[in-house]
Design an enzyme around this catalytic site. Structure first.
Site, short mmCIF file in Angstrom:
data_model
loop_
_atom_site.label_atom_id
_atom_site.label_comp_id
_atom_site.label_asym_id
_atom_site.label_seq_id
_atom_site.Cartn_x
_atom_site.Cartn_y
_atom_site.Cartn_z
N CYS A 77 0.82 -1.21 0.00
CA CYS A 77 0.00 0.00 0.00
C CYS A 77 0.85 1.26 0.00
CB CYS A 77 -0.92 0.00 1.21
SG CYS A 77 -2.15 -1.30 1.05
N CYS B 273 -2.59 -0.59 -3.56
CA CYS B 273 -3.68 0.00 -2.78
C CYS B 273 -3.27 1.36 -2.20
CB CYS B 273 -4.15 -0.95 -1.70
SG CYS B 273 -2.87 -1.47 -0.59
#
Ligand code: APR
Length: 273
Positions: free
Chosen positions: A98, A179
């Site tokens: 992420c 993400c």
């Protein structure tokens, strides 16, 4: 038959026999050399594969190799669809990363000269599979168990070629693991920095989903010969295909600023540009 004629035809027969023997020996030598060369190609390729894999402190490299080579060995190199690589992705899965994922298109060198020195971003080539196969060519051929590294078909010869299908499949997976904040470096020195036929345009962008990806930050690399800026039509196209829930942002970044940031590891990446 006269004695002289008999001797003459015997000589001719011996000559024919000699030519035949030489031809057979030559064919055997060529076959042996070819098979040794192919075996050498396989063994050199396997060595690179395993050496690069082991750098990831991965204990499973032999198994990953076995899974990998079964995909293309003894197969028409133009008949390897991207799905053929599914077992490889299962054997060496991509880990979610992420806020650090960096994509690129027509900016491979700039991106990697930056990520080699700074670790604020993670590119495909920093993952196990991406790193192991970066810059390599491989394929098989029907009737052989070897890995070829030369003469493999490319994009112009066929769509489902061994190498392209790997990058397509791996890129789809890499995009699925992205993400939060996602970054892409695009090239400001070409008219279409966003190319819908590229892997970024045709595969990665389409896998971004607003449930996982919050922002897409475009860094448009500006060299002295830049021909576009963030307002270009090509980047409008990118916004059109992007999932509507994802926030889009574009920044023009001089290449010199990227280089400066590479050489100042003490500088926080957020303040680089
Ligand atoms: N090594 C060798 N070839 C590669 C690599 C690599 N690491 N990555 C991609 N390729 C091949 C692909 O076949 C691709 O078409 O090189 C071409 C690079 O073309 P570009 O138009 O510059 O970029 P793009 O097609 O958008 O592919 C780059 O793919 O691998 C992903 O995450 C990566 O975002 C990046 C995108």
């Amino acid at each position: 038959m006269e004695r002289g004629e008999f001797r003459g035809s015997g000589k001719r027969r011996r000559k024919c026999c000699l030519i035949l023997c030489v031809a057979v020996i030559l064919i055997i030598i060529i076959a042996v050399v070819l098979s040794l060369t192919l075996r050498q190609e396989t063994s050199d390729f396997k060595t690179i594969f395993l050496d690069r894999c082991k750098k990831f402190k991965e204990n499973n490299c032999e198994n990953i190799w076995e899974v990998f080579q079964k995909i293309y060995v003894n197969r028409d190199p133009c008949q390897v669809p991207m799905e053929a690589y599914d077992p490889l992705i299962t054997a060496a899965p991509f880990k979610p990363s992420c806020n650090k994922t960096m994509f690129w298109s027509k900016t491979k060198d700039v991106v990697h000269s930056f990520t080699e020195k700074r670790d604020c971003f993670l590119t495909m080539e920093d993952t196990l599979l991406g790193s192991v196969l970066d810059g390599l060519t491989w394929c098989g051929k029907e009737g052989s168990n070897e890995t070829l590294t030369t003469g493999c078909p490319g994009w112009t010869e066929c769509e489902n070629n061994t190498v392209r299908s790997f990058w397509n499949r791996a890129s789809a997976e890499f995009a699925d693991t992205a993400c939060g904040n996602v970054t892409v470096m695009l090239n400001g020195s070409i008219m279409t920095p966003f190319d819908s036929r590229s892997i970024f345009g045709s595969i990665e962008v389409k896998r971004f989903n607003s449930k996982r990806v919050r922002n897409l930050n475009v860094l448009l690399v500006m060299q002295k010969n830049a021909v576009v800026n963030c307002t270009t039509d090509s980047l409008q196209e990118l916004q059109k295909v992007l999932d509507k829930g994802i926030k889009y942002n574009c920044k023009e970044v001089p290449e010199s600023l990227i280089e400066e940031c590479s050489s100042h590891p003490e500088k926080p990446c957020e303040s680089c540009w």
